[in-house]
Design a protein around this motif. Structure first.
Motif, PDB file in Angstrom:
ATOM      1  N   LYS A  18      -2.131   5.482   0.724  1.00 48.12           N
ATOM      2  CA  LYS A  18      -2.505   4.376   1.654  1.00 48.12           C
ATOM      3  C   LYS A  18      -3.120   4.532   2.508  1.00 48.12           C
ATOM      4  O   LYS A  18      -3.775   3.826   3.059  1.00 48.12           O
ATOM      5  CB  LYS A  18      -0.908   3.855   2.017  1.00 48.12           C
ATOM      6  N   ASP A  25      -1.169  -4.662   1.734  1.00 47.60           N
ATOM      7  CA  ASP A  25      -0.500  -4.829   0.526  1.00 47.60           C
ATOM      8  C   ASP A  25       0.450  -5.933   0.470  1.00 47.60           C
ATOM      9  O   ASP A  25       1.353  -5.772   1.477  1.00 47.60           O
ATOM     10  CB  ASP A  25      -0.036  -3.412   0.099  1.00 47.60           C
ATOM     11  N   THR A  32       4.672   0.360  -2.032  1.00 43.70           N
ATOM     12  CA  THR A  32       3.744   1.485  -1.743  1.00 43.70           C
ATOM     13  C   THR A  32       4.539   2.732  -2.235  1.00 43.70           C
ATOM     14  O   THR A  32       3.593   3.616  -2.798  1.00 43.70           O
ATOM     15  CB  THR A  32       3.052   1.362  -0.405  1.00 43.70           C
ATOM     16  N   TYR A  79      -3.083  -2.147  -8.460  1.00 43.72           N
ATOM     17  CA  TYR A  79      -2.062  -3.181  -7.632  1.00 43.72           C
ATOM     18  C   TYR A  79      -2.733  -3.993  -6.888  1.00 43.72           C
ATOM     19  O   TYR A  79      -2.484  -5.349  -7.174  1.00 43.72           O
ATOM     20  CB  TYR A  79      -0.881  -2.314  -7.068  1.00 43.72           C
ATOM     21  N   ARG A  80      -3.909  -3.639  -5.948  1.00 44.80           N
ATOM     22  CA  ARG A  80      -4.521  -4.536  -5.330  1.00 44.80           C
ATOM     23  C   ARG A  80      -5.392  -5.399  -6.128  1.00 44.80           C
ATOM     24  O   ARG A  80      -5.474  -6.663  -5.743  1.00 44.80           O
ATOM     25  CB  ARG A  80      -5.204  -3.818  -4.253  1.00 44.80           C
ATOM     26  N   THR A  83      -2.906  -8.311  -7.848  1.00 44.08           N
ATOM     27  CA  THR A  83      -2.299  -8.996  -6.882  1.00 44.08           C
ATOM     28  C   THR A  83      -3.036  -9.774  -5.859  1.00 44.08           C
ATOM     29  O   THR A  83      -2.725 -10.533  -5.169  1.00 44.08           O
ATOM     30  CB  THR A  83      -1.262  -8.251  -6.023  1.00 44.08           C
ATOM     31  N   ALA A  85      -4.797  -8.456  -3.316  1.00 44.80           N
ATOM     32  CA  ALA A  85      -4.707  -8.072  -1.875  1.00 44.80           C
ATOM     33  C   ALA A  85      -6.057  -7.732  -1.417  1.00 44.80           C
ATOM     34  O   ALA A  85      -7.062  -7.375  -2.073  1.00 44.80           O
ATOM     35  CB  ALA A  85      -3.792  -6.691  -1.777  1.00 44.80           C
ATOM     36  N   ASP A  86      -6.263  -7.818  -0.151  1.00 45.99           N
ATOM     37  CA  ASP A  86      -7.530  -7.457   0.525  1.00 45.99           C
ATOM     38  C   ASP A  86      -8.370  -8.513   0.515  1.00 45.99           C
ATOM     39  O   ASP A  86      -9.698  -8.256   0.574  1.00 45.99           O
ATOM     40  CB  ASP A  86      -8.097  -6.210   0.126  1.00 45.99           C
TER      41      ASP A  86
END
Length: 92
Positions: A18, A25, A32, A79-80, A83, A85-86
């Motif tokens: 991380k 996230d 995490t 995962y990012r 999903t 994320a970011d």
């Protein structure tokens, strides 16, 4: 190494992953940490299968930690990716 050692390594590897990959996230700290545990196991497995090295020599061995961190970074990136994320969010 026992399961408690793998959980501890995974938790710490998740925190390091991380720190290496900052950003938001959607799952928070708990997800995490779980990704870190799974990443530690993935890193150990990849080290043995792909590279033919014994990456799980011991708790204080550098190869164990490197494998766990690499596995955690891989899973956090996946995962990012899945999903979303970011990604910038649009406000209507």
């Amino acid at each position: 190494m026992g399961i408690i050692a793998w959980i501890l390594i995974g938790l710490l590897a998740g925190m390091i992953a991380k720190a290496l990959m900052p950003g938001r996230d959607p799952g928070g700290v708990i997800i995490t940490m779980l990704i870190g545990i799974a990443g530690g196991l993935l890193g150990g497995w990849l080290g043995k299968v792909v590279f033919g090295v014994d990456s799980i020599d011991g708790f204080f061995d550098l190869s164990t930690w490197i494998a766990a961190i690499i596995g955690s970074v891989i899973l956090l990136a996946l995962y990012r990716l899945f999903t979303g994320a970011d990604r910038p969010r649009r406000h209507a």
